[in-house]
Design an enzyme around this catalytic site. Sequence first.
Site, PDB file in Angstrom:
ATOM      1  N   ASN A  97     -13.439  52.035  12.075  1.00  0.00           N
ATOM      2  CA  ASN A  97     -13.904  53.689  12.646  1.00  0.00           C
ATOM      3  C   ASN A  97     -13.064  53.740  13.907  1.00  0.00           C
ATOM      4  OD1 ASN A  97     -15.919  54.119  10.820  1.00  0.00           O
ATOM      5  ND2 ASN A  97     -17.117  52.605  11.925  1.00  0.00           N
ATOM      6  N   VAL A 106     -17.827  50.497  19.377  1.00  0.00           N
ATOM      7  CA  VAL A 106     -17.734  49.553  20.354  1.00  0.00           C
ATOM      8  C   VAL A 106     -16.042  49.743  20.573  1.00  0.00           C
ATOM      9  CG1 VAL A 106     -17.446  47.192  20.556  1.00  0.00           C
ATOM     10  CG2 VAL A 106     -19.349  48.043  19.551  1.00  0.00           C
ATOM     11  N   HIS A 110     -11.997  46.636  15.912  1.00  0.00           N
ATOM     12  CA  HIS A 110     -12.602  45.834  14.767  1.00  0.00           C
ATOM     13  C   HIS A 110     -12.695  46.337  13.312  1.00  0.00           C
ATOM     14  CE1 HIS A 110     -15.489  48.516  16.765  1.00  0.00           C
ATOM     15  NE2 HIS A 110     -16.158  48.582  15.741  1.00  0.00           N
ATOM     16  N   HIS A 112     -14.192  46.204   9.695  1.00  0.00           N
ATOM     17  CA  HIS A 112     -15.309  45.933   9.079  1.00  0.00           C
ATOM     18  C   HIS A 112     -15.029  45.479   7.957  1.00  0.00           C
ATOM     19  CE1 HIS A 112     -18.649  48.104  11.615  1.00  0.00           C
ATOM     20  NE2 HIS A 112     -17.323  48.732  11.985  1.00  0.00           N
TER      21      HIS A 112
HETATM   22  P1  AMP Z   1     -18.479  50.765  14.863  1.00  0.00           P
HETATM   23  O1  AMP Z   1     -19.325  51.785  14.835  1.00  0.00           O
HETATM   24  O2  AMP Z   1     -17.385  50.906  13.717  1.00  0.00           O
HETATM   25  O3  AMP Z   1     -18.022  50.702  16.624  1.00  0.00           O
HETATM   26  O4  AMP Z   1     -19.243  49.369  14.570  1.00  0.00           O
HETATM   27  C1  AMP Z   1     -19.806  48.382  15.804  1.00  0.00           C
HETATM   28  C2  AMP Z   1     -20.419  47.355  14.850  1.00  0.00           C
HETATM   29  O5  AMP Z   1     -20.665  46.358  16.053  1.00  0.00           O
HETATM   30  C3  AMP Z   1     -21.918  47.815  14.415  1.00  0.00           C
HETATM   31  O6  AMP Z   1     -21.683  47.622  12.932  1.00  0.00           O
HETATM   32  C4  AMP Z   1     -22.801  46.917  15.263  1.00  0.00           C
HETATM   33  O7  AMP Z   1     -23.909  46.563  14.472  1.00  0.00           O
HETATM   34  C5  AMP Z   1     -21.874  45.723  15.502  1.00  0.00           C
HETATM   35  N1  AMP Z   1     -22.373  45.060  16.550  1.00  0.00           N
HETATM   36  C6  AMP Z   1     -22.807  45.470  17.825  1.00  0.00           C
HETATM   37  N2  AMP Z   1     -23.094  44.405  18.716  1.00  0.00           N
HETATM   38  C7  AMP Z   1     -22.817  43.333  17.891  1.00  0.00           C
HETATM   39  C8  AMP Z   1     -22.915  41.914  18.281  1.00  0.00           C
HETATM   40  N3  AMP Z   1     -23.336  41.488  19.444  1.00  0.00           N
HETATM   41  N4  AMP Z   1     -22.404  41.107  17.511  1.00  0.00           N
HETATM   42  C9  AMP Z   1     -22.023  41.338  16.361  1.00  0.00           C
HETATM   43  N5  AMP Z   1     -22.046  42.653  15.851  1.00  0.00           N
HETATM   44  C10 AMP Z   1     -22.213  43.796  16.801  1.00  0.00           C
END
Ligand code: AMP
Length: 125
Positions: A97, A106, A110, A112
């Site tokens: 994303n 975040v 990253h 997924h």
């Molecule tokens: P995005 O919407 O692509 O930024 O995805 C962020 C992802 O990070 C989401 O799927 C969250 O569930 C995941 N996430 C947030 N905090 C943590 C954490 N501490 N450990 C593992 N995953 C996380």
Amino acid sequence: MPIDPTLAYDHSNIFARILRGEIPAKKVYEDDFALAFHDIAPQAPVHVLVIPKGAYVSWDDFSAHAPAEEIAGFIRAVGHVAREQGLVAPGYRLLANVGMDGGQEVPHLHVHLFGGKPLGRMIAA
Ligand code: AMP
């Protein structure tokens, strides 16, 4: 709340803190270029996040500014994790994303990795 991926890198973001070992993560793989760990709120039977070790806000930042060695290392790590998780034969999905419309929450790149069941339509109607 989606982030603005054009902002400068925020070293206090949650994935930066995981990389520094300040908060725990369920790690599945680590090398010089990448760290992979289980998503805290999985949306498929397998839901792993793969992040580069370098400080990049998003796929846009990474693809524009990372040295070739870091890009190659990261891409290889994503493929390695998918193989290690047994996802290749049944198949899987990659997702990165970016920014507001992408729903990125975040501000550290990253990817997924989703798998473990048929994943259906690419984008919900
Ligand atoms: P995005 O919407 O692509 O930024 O995805 C962020 C992802 O990070 C989401 O799927 C969250 O569930 C995941 N996430 C947030 N905090 C943590 C954490 N501490 N450990 C593992 N995953 C996380």
